[in-house]
Design a protein around this motif. Sequence first.
Motif, PDB file in Angstrom:
ATOM      1  N   UNK A 147       0.865  -1.184   0.000  1.00 51.19           N
ATOM      2  CA  UNK A 147       0.000   0.000   0.000  1.00 51.19           C
ATOM      3  C   UNK A 147       0.898   1.228   0.000  1.00 51.19           C
ATOM      4  N   UNK A 148       0.736   2.063  -1.014  1.00 52.03           N
ATOM      5  CA  UNK A 148       1.551   3.263  -1.164  1.00 52.03           C
ATOM      6  C   UNK A 148       0.733   4.504  -0.848  1.00 52.03           C
ATOM      7  N   UNK A 149       1.358   5.445  -0.159  1.00 54.40           N
ATOM      8  CA  UNK A 149       0.700   6.709   0.161  1.00 54.40           C
ATOM      9  C   UNK A 149       0.913   7.706  -0.965  1.00 54.40           C
ATOM     10  N   UNK A 150      -0.168   8.055  -1.622  1.00 50.97           N
ATOM     11  CA  UNK A 150      -0.130   9.127  -2.604  1.00 50.97           C
ATOM     12  C   UNK A 150      -0.766  10.359  -1.962  1.00 50.97           C
ATOM     13  N   UNK A 151      -1.445  11.174  -2.725  1.00 46.41           N
ATOM     14  CA  UNK A 151      -2.064  12.375  -2.174  1.00 46.41           C
ATOM     15  C   UNK A 151      -3.055  12.933  -3.175  1.00 46.41           C
ATOM     16  N   UNK A 152      -4.035  13.641  -2.658  1.00 43.75           N
ATOM     17  CA  UNK A 152      -4.953  14.343  -3.540  1.00 43.75           C
ATOM     18  C   UNK A 152      -4.195  15.336  -4.418  1.00 43.75           C
TER      19      UNK A 152
ATOM     20  N   UNK B 108     -12.538  23.586   5.428  1.00 39.68           N
ATOM     21  CA  UNK B 108     -13.708  22.759   5.732  1.00 39.68           C
ATOM     22  C   UNK B 108     -14.933  23.179   4.927  1.00 39.68           C
ATOM     23  N   UNK B 109     -15.010  24.453   4.575  1.00 41.60           N
ATOM     24  CA  UNK B 109     -16.158  24.953   3.809  1.00 41.60           C
ATOM     25  C   UNK B 109     -16.328  24.210   2.480  1.00 41.60           C
ATOM     26  N   UNK B 110     -15.205  23.722   1.910  1.00 42.93           N
ATOM     27  CA  UNK B 110     -15.267  23.048   0.607  1.00 42.93           C
ATOM     28  C   UNK B 110     -15.349  21.526   0.719  1.00 42.93           C
ATOM     29  N   UNK B 111     -15.434  21.007   1.948  1.00 45.90           N
ATOM     30  CA  UNK B 111     -15.502  19.557   2.164  1.00 45.90           C
ATOM     31  C   UNK B 111     -16.931  19.163   2.523  1.00 45.90           C
TER      32      UNK B 111
ATOM     33  N   UNK C 145      -6.518  -4.657  -6.798  1.00 41.51           N
ATOM     34  CA  UNK C 145      -5.125  -4.307  -7.078  1.00 41.51           C
ATOM     35  C   UNK C 145      -5.054  -3.255  -8.167  1.00 41.51           C
ATOM     36  N   UNK C 146      -4.046  -2.404  -8.069  1.00 40.02           N
ATOM     37  CA  UNK C 146      -3.875  -1.333  -9.040  1.00 40.02           C
ATOM     38  C   UNK C 146      -4.847  -0.190  -8.867  1.00 40.02           C
ATOM     39  N   UNK C 147      -5.484  -0.116  -7.704  1.00 44.03           N
ATOM     40  CA  UNK C 147      -6.501   0.902  -7.476  1.00 44.03           C
ATOM     41  C   UNK C 147      -5.973   2.040  -6.605  1.00 44.03           C
ATOM     42  N   UNK C 148      -6.658   3.173  -6.699  1.00 43.05           N
ATOM     43  CA  UNK C 148      -6.348   4.337  -5.870  1.00 43.05           C
ATOM     44  C   UNK C 148      -7.575   4.697  -5.063  1.00 43.05           C
ATOM     45  N   UNK C 149      -7.448   4.642  -3.753  1.00 40.69           N
ATOM     46  CA  UNK C 149      -8.570   4.916  -2.865  1.00 40.69           C
ATOM     47  C   UNK C 149      -8.494   6.361  -2.380  1.00 40.69           C
ATOM     48  N   UNK C 150      -9.472   7.171  -2.792  1.00 42.50           N
ATOM     49  CA  UNK C 150      -9.529   8.565  -2.372  1.00 42.50           C
ATOM     50  C   UNK C 150     -10.163   8.666  -0.993  1.00 42.50           C
ATOM     51  N   UNK C 151      -9.505   9.394  -0.097  1.00 39.09           N
ATOM     52  CA  UNK C 151     -10.004   9.558   1.263  1.00 39.09           C
ATOM     53  C   UNK C 151      -9.978  11.051   1.566  1.00 39.09           C
ATOM     54  N   UNK C 152     -11.051  11.739   1.173  1.00 37.14           N
ATOM     55  CA  UNK C 152     -11.010  13.207   1.264  1.00 37.14           C
ATOM     56  C   UNK C 152     -12.323  13.845   1.698  1.00 37.14           C
ATOM     57  N   UNK C 153     -13.233  13.060   2.243  1.00 35.35           N
ATOM     58  CA  UNK C 153     -14.486  13.636   2.714  1.00 35.35           C
ATOM     59  C   UNK C 153     -15.401  14.154   1.632  1.00 35.35           C
ATOM     60  N   UNK C 154     -15.123  13.747   0.387  1.00 32.32           N
ATOM     61  CA  UNK C 154     -15.950  14.174  -0.727  1.00 32.32           C
ATOM     62  C   UNK C 154     -15.511  15.495  -1.359  1.00 32.32           C
ATOM     63  N   UNK C 155     -14.349  16.002  -0.952  1.00 28.12           N
ATOM     64  CA  UNK C 155     -13.929  17.319  -1.430  1.00 28.12           C
ATOM     65  C   UNK C 155     -13.560  17.338  -2.916  1.00 28.12           C
ATOM     66  N   UNK C 156     -13.326  16.161  -3.489  1.00 32.01           N
ATOM     67  CA  UNK C 156     -12.988  16.118  -4.918  1.00 32.01           C
ATOM     68  C   UNK C 156     -13.842  15.074  -5.646  1.00 32.01           C
ATOM     69  N   UNK C 157     -15.127  15.117  -5.384  1.00 29.23           N
ATOM     70  CA  UNK C 157     -16.052  14.211  -6.065  1.00 29.23           C
ATOM     71  C   UNK C 157     -16.028  14.509  -7.552  1.00 29.23           C
ATOM     72  N   UNK C 158     -15.808  13.468  -8.362  1.00 35.16           N
ATOM     73  CA  UNK C 158     -15.800  13.649  -9.826  1.00 35.16           C
ATOM     74  C   UNK C 158     -17.208  13.885 -10.347  1.00 35.16           C
TER      75      UNK C 158
END
Length: 253
Positions: free
Chosen positions: A139-144, A210-213, A240-253
Amino acid sequence: MDFEGKVALITGGGSEKGIGRATALKLSERGATVILADVNGEGAKKVAEGIKKDGGNAIGITIDVTDYKQVNETVKQLKDEHGKIDILVNNAGISRPTRVLDITEDEWDLVFDINMKGLFFVTQAVLKSMKEEKYGRVINLSSVSGKRGGGIFGGSHYSAAKAGVTGFTKAIAREMAEFNITCNTVAPGLVGGTNITGGLLTEEAEKEIIKSIPLKRVGSVDDIAYSIAFLASEEAGYITGEELDINGGSHID
């Protein structure tokens, strides 16, 4: 999630407030032996001692992920001592908020050496052991920041390095799938209370963010650690090969 009998190596585990420590707690309380590895070896040992006091099985060691020889010697020693490494969490990282026109070559190299090259060194060394065992969870740590291009506390070099982590992860997932090794990425949004922001997350700045989350809060280390633990589990063996976004919905596609 049962990690009884599993051995986990977590880089960047020397901070009392960090994601590495929170992840180690999640894994150890479910039965794993956790090895916290950090350039701040004393910090890693202190975190490990705290986990042991809570009944977990933890070890703290010193490692500079940018030192190829040290990384390979350390991983070999760990394999000799524990017989295997089942789980690797590449958590070691560094951020700088420097604007692109002000980034020096030395700062660019520093950010890439720790976030990208160091991750490669550790992953390559551990994969050799995992391939022999025909089992592994990476498991690798990436970032938003690697997705949106920059961020509040990360400059373009940090963004580029984290985007590189995501691409590297997907390639490793393809290469190692036949050996029952999965490789995934978690991409946290803003996480409160860690050292990665360098003290820049003031109370006023947090309120504004927080206003944008949609969930109206910044993330916690436990939010990230639980997600990492899931991807490290047997139950996540078909991911496998997936990226799990953990951001409270701040970057919903």
